[in-house]
Design a protein around this motif. Structure first.
Motif, PDB file in Angstrom:
ATOM      1  N   LEU A  21     -36.294  18.315  46.544  1.00 45.07           N
ATOM      2  CA  LEU A  21     -35.400  19.460  46.769  1.00 45.07           C
ATOM      3  C   LEU A  21     -34.551  19.338  48.026  1.00 45.07           C
ATOM      4  CD1 LEU A  21     -37.970  22.218  45.825  1.00 45.07           C
ATOM      5  CD2 LEU A  21     -36.099  21.332  44.403  1.00 45.07           C
ATOM      6  N   GLU A  22     -34.623  18.174  48.704  1.00 46.08           N
ATOM      7  CA  GLU A  22     -33.905  18.032  49.969  1.00 46.08           C
ATOM      8  C   GLU A  22     -32.403  18.226  49.802  1.00 46.08           C
ATOM      9  OE1 GLU A  22     -34.223  14.108  51.687  1.00 46.08           O
ATOM     10  OE2 GLU A  22     -33.796  13.190  49.773  1.00 46.08           O
ATOM     11  N   GLY A  23     -31.778  18.621  50.888  1.00 44.47           N
ATOM     12  CA  GLY A  23     -30.342  18.844  50.880  1.00 44.47           C
ATOM     13  C   GLY A  23     -30.028  20.327  50.787  1.00 44.47           C
ATOM     14  N   ARG A  24     -28.773  20.641  50.990  1.00 42.30           N
ATOM     15  CA  ARG A  24     -28.386  22.045  51.034  1.00 42.30           C
ATOM     16  C   ARG A  24     -27.993  22.621  49.681  1.00 42.30           C
ATOM     17  NH1 ARG A  24     -22.653  22.125  54.246  1.00 42.30           N
ATOM     18  NH2 ARG A  24     -22.568  24.290  53.612  1.00 42.30           N
ATOM     19  N   TRP A  25     -27.897  21.796  48.642  1.00 48.20           N
ATOM     20  CA  TRP A  25     -27.331  22.265  47.380  1.00 48.20           C
ATOM     21  C   TRP A  25     -28.314  22.435  46.234  1.00 48.20           C
ATOM     22  CZ3 TRP A  25     -22.932  24.095  48.686  1.00 48.20           C
ATOM     23  CH2 TRP A  25     -22.159  23.474  49.668  1.00 48.20           C
ATOM     24  N   LYS A  26     -29.380  21.673  46.187  1.00 52.03           N
ATOM     25  CA  LYS A  26     -30.226  21.636  44.990  1.00 52.03           C
ATOM     26  C   LYS A  26     -30.795  23.004  44.612  1.00 52.03           C
ATOM     27  CE  LYS A  26     -31.383  16.773  45.191  1.00 52.03           C
ATOM     28  NZ  LYS A  26     -31.008  16.366  46.539  1.00 52.03           N
ATOM     29  N   LEU A  27     -31.337  23.730  45.572  1.00 55.36           N
ATOM     30  CA  LEU A  27     -31.893  25.045  45.246  1.00 55.36           C
ATOM     31  C   LEU A  27     -30.804  26.027  44.822  1.00 55.36           C
ATOM     32  CD1 LEU A  27     -34.741  25.445  47.876  1.00 55.36           C
ATOM     33  CD2 LEU A  27     -34.988  25.298  45.403  1.00 55.36           C
ATOM     34  N   LEU A  28     -29.614  25.901  45.404  1.00 56.76           N
ATOM     35  CA  LEU A  28     -28.503  26.778  45.006  1.00 56.76           C
ATOM     36  C   LEU A  28     -28.062  26.476  43.569  1.00 56.76           C
ATOM     37  CD1 LEU A  28     -26.447  26.738  48.325  1.00 56.76           C
ATOM     38  CD2 LEU A  28     -27.881  28.589  47.435  1.00 56.76           C
ATOM     39  N   ILE A  29     -28.058  25.202  43.203  1.00 60.54           N
ATOM     40  CA  ILE A  29     -27.717  24.820  41.827  1.00 60.54           C
ATOM     41  C   ILE A  29     -28.778  25.347  40.865  1.00 60.54           C
ATOM     42  CG2 ILE A  29     -27.455  22.865  40.239  1.00 60.54           C
ATOM     43  CD1 ILE A  29     -26.317  21.296  42.721  1.00 60.54           C
ATOM     44  N   LEU A  30     -30.045  25.159  41.213  1.00 58.49           N
ATOM     45  CA  LEU A  30     -31.131  25.665  40.359  1.00 58.49           C
ATOM     46  C   LEU A  30     -31.064  27.186  40.237  1.00 58.49           C
ATOM     47  CD1 LEU A  30     -34.073  23.414  41.566  1.00 58.49           C
ATOM     48  CD2 LEU A  30     -32.956  23.350  39.325  1.00 58.49           C
ATOM     49  N   PHE A  31     -30.750  27.870  41.329  1.00 57.60           N
ATOM     50  CA  PHE A  31     -30.616  29.321  41.293  1.00 57.60           C
ATOM     51  C   PHE A  31     -29.490  29.726  40.342  1.00 57.60           C
ATOM     52  CE2 PHE A  31     -28.877  33.333  42.897  1.00 57.60           C
ATOM     53  CZ  PHE A  31     -30.007  34.130  42.769  1.00 57.60           C
ATOM     54  N   GLY A  41     -17.699  23.264  35.636  1.00 60.52           N
ATOM     55  CA  GLY A  41     -16.767  24.140  36.346  1.00 60.52           C
ATOM     56  C   GLY A  41     -17.395  25.465  36.742  1.00 60.52           C
ATOM     57  N   GLN A  42     -18.225  26.000  35.858  1.00 64.34           N
ATOM     58  CA  GLN A  42     -18.923  27.251  36.181  1.00 64.34           C
ATOM     59  C   GLN A  42     -19.837  27.055  37.379  1.00 64.34           C
ATOM     60  OE1 GLN A  42     -20.465  27.588  32.078  1.00 64.34           O
ATOM     61  NE2 GLN A  42     -19.781  29.734  32.151  1.00 64.34           N
ATOM     62  N   LEU A  43     -20.571  25.948  37.386  1.00 62.98           N
ATOM     63  CA  LEU A  43     -21.471  25.655  38.513  1.00 62.98           C
ATOM     64  C   LEU A  43     -20.679  25.491  39.807  1.00 62.98           C
ATOM     65  CD1 LEU A  43     -24.064  23.233  36.926  1.00 62.98           C
ATOM     66  CD2 LEU A  43     -24.524  25.467  37.930  1.00 62.98           C
ATOM     67  N   ALA A  44     -19.547  24.789  39.728  1.00 57.23           N
ATOM     68  CA  ALA A  44     -18.724  24.582  40.920  1.00 57.23           C
ATOM     69  C   ALA A  44     -18.277  25.921  41.510  1.00 57.23           C
ATOM     70  CB  ALA A  44     -17.517  23.710  40.582  1.00 57.23           C
ATOM     71  N   ARG A  45     -17.976  26.890  40.651  1.00 58.71           N
ATOM     72  CA  ARG A  45     -17.564  28.222  41.134  1.00 58.71           C
ATOM     73  C   ARG A  45     -18.737  29.018  41.695  1.00 58.71           C
ATOM     74  NH1 ARG A  45     -14.410  27.596  36.645  1.00 58.71           N
ATOM     75  NH2 ARG A  45     -15.785  28.774  35.271  1.00 58.71           N
ATOM     76  N   GLU A  46     -19.926  28.849  41.109  1.00 59.83           N
ATOM     77  CA  GLU A  46     -21.094  29.618  41.535  1.00 59.83           C
ATOM     78  C   GLU A  46     -21.787  29.044  42.764  1.00 59.83           C
ATOM     79  OE1 GLU A  46     -23.851  31.109  38.687  1.00 59.83           O
ATOM     80  OE2 GLU A  46     -22.292  31.360  37.170  1.00 59.83           O
ATOM     81  N   VAL A  47     -21.435  27.816  43.125  1.00 61.78           N
ATOM     82  CA  VAL A  47     -21.994  27.200  44.330  1.00 61.78           C
ATOM     83  C   VAL A  47     -20.801  26.904  45.246  1.00 61.78           C
ATOM     84  CG1 VAL A  47     -23.417  25.324  45.248  1.00 61.78           C
ATOM     85  CG2 VAL A  47     -23.858  26.199  42.947  1.00 61.78           C
ATOM     86  N   PRO A  48     -20.285  27.937  45.907  1.00 60.99           N
ATOM     87  CA  PRO A  48     -19.075  27.754  46.718  1.00 60.99           C
ATOM     88  C   PRO A  48     -19.292  26.773  47.863  1.00 60.99           C
ATOM     89  CG  PRO A  48     -20.003  29.957  47.044  1.00 60.99           C
ATOM     90  CD  PRO A  48     -20.806  29.283  45.977  1.00 60.99           C
ATOM     91  N   GLY A  49     -18.278  25.947  48.073  1.00 62.37           N
ATOM     92  CA  GLY A  49     -18.332  24.981  49.167  1.00 62.37           C
ATOM     93  C   GLY A  49     -18.758  23.592  48.746  1.00 62.37           C
ATOM     94  N   ILE A  50     -19.309  23.455  47.557  1.00 60.20           N
ATOM     95  CA  ILE A  50     -19.758  22.137  47.098  1.00 60.20           C
ATOM     96  C   ILE A  50     -18.568  21.392  46.496  1.00 60.20           C
ATOM     97  CG2 ILE A  50     -20.462  22.886  44.772  1.00 60.20           C
ATOM     98  CD1 ILE A  50     -22.913  20.981  45.105  1.00 60.20           C
ATOM     99  N   LEU A  91     -39.995  26.798  39.793  1.00 59.11           N
ATOM    100  CA  LEU A  91     -39.595  27.042  41.186  1.00 59.11           C
ATOM    101  C   LEU A  91     -39.055  28.453  41.402  1.00 59.11           C
ATOM    102  CD1 LEU A  91     -37.828  23.643  41.802  1.00 59.11           C
ATOM    103  CD2 LEU A  91     -39.839  24.475  43.022  1.00 59.11           C
ATOM    104  N   GLU A  92     -39.048  29.267  40.349  1.00 54.46           N
ATOM    105  CA  GLU A  92     -38.482  30.610  40.441  1.00 54.46           C
ATOM    106  C   GLU A  92     -39.133  31.438  41.560  1.00 54.46           C
ATOM    107  OE1 GLU A  92     -37.031  33.989  37.337  1.00 54.46           O
ATOM    108  OE2 GLU A  92     -38.976  33.069  36.942  1.00 54.46           O
ATOM    109  N   LYS A  93     -40.456  31.406  41.645  1.00 56.57           N
ATOM    110  CA  LYS A  93     -41.152  32.173  42.691  1.00 56.57           C
ATOM    111  C   LYS A  93     -40.815  31.630  44.074  1.00 56.57           C
ATOM    112  CE  LYS A  93     -44.973  33.820  39.881  1.00 56.57           C
ATOM    113  NZ  LYS A  93     -46.403  33.789  39.637  1.00 56.57           N
ATOM    114  N   VAL A  94     -40.689  30.317  44.182  1.00 58.00           N
ATOM    115  CA  VAL A  94     -40.326  29.699  45.459  1.00 58.00           C
ATOM    116  C   VAL A  94     -38.941  30.181  45.879  1.00 58.00           C
ATOM    117  CG1 VAL A  94     -39.805  27.503  46.608  1.00 58.00           C
ATOM    118  CG2 VAL A  94     -41.771  27.678  45.069  1.00 58.00           C
ATOM    119  N   MET A  95     -37.976  30.172  44.940  1.00 57.23           N
ATOM    120  CA  MET A  95     -36.617  30.612  45.251  1.00 57.23           C
ATOM    121  C   MET A  95     -36.598  32.085  45.637  1.00 57.23           C
ATOM    122  SD  MET A  95     -34.154  28.512  42.611  1.00 57.23           S
ATOM    123  CE  MET A  95     -35.079  28.783  41.102  1.00 57.23           C
ATOM    124  N   GLU A  96     -37.382  32.895  44.937  1.00 57.12           N
ATOM    125  CA  GLU A  96     -37.458  34.321  45.255  1.00 57.12           C
ATOM    126  C   GLU A  96     -38.028  34.534  46.654  1.00 57.12           C
ATOM    127  OE1 GLU A  96     -39.979  38.056  43.594  1.00 57.12           O
ATOM    128  OE2 GLU A  96     -38.926  36.867  42.078  1.00 57.12           O
TER     129      GLU A  96
END
Length: 117
Positions: A21-31, A41-50, A91-96
């Motif tokens: 899960l290292e890095g700043r993006w993986k958990l945001l993508i999974l979320f 394209g939808q993912l690119a919009r939902e994870v701003p800055g990537i 990983l849902e509980k971890v993200m929560e």
């Protein structure tokens, strides 16, 4: 007792999880994928800055670790759809918990309560 890498055996599973899960993006993508299937394209919009390059690299890594699936649809032009796997949803509980910890941390640092959305 230490492993060859110098990590205590009891912390080896945490080390393994952090490597996946290292890095700043993986958990945001999974979320973003936890709410349903998405196209690139939808993912690119939902994870701003990537960037597209980084998103592509992270998606390949998440797929290699069986946290997401990639499905090419029979359309023209070809459409690719990404979905979180059951293993990824574990990983849902971890993200929560990270969400609530982040709210508490932000409140502590800023000094004002932040609404839990």
């Amino acid at each position: 007792m230490l492993t060859k890498g110098g990590c205590p055996k009891s912390a080896l599973s945490i080390k393994d999880a952090l490597e996946v899960l290292e890095g700043r993006w993986k958990l945001l993508i999974l979320f973003a994928l936890s709410s349903g299937k998405k196209r690139f394209g939808q993912l690119a919009r939902e994870v701003p800055g990537i960037t597209d390059k980084t998103l592509s690299k992270e998606l390949k890594n998440l797929e290699a670790n069986k946290l997401i699936t990639r499905r090419v649809l029979d359309t023209f032009p070809p459409t690719v759809e990404y979905a979180i796997t059951e293993h990824g949803m574990s990983l849902e509980k971890v993200m929560e918990e990270l969400h609530f910890w982040g709210l508490a941390h932000r409140s502590l640092i800023i000094g004002t309560p932040v609404n839990a959305e």
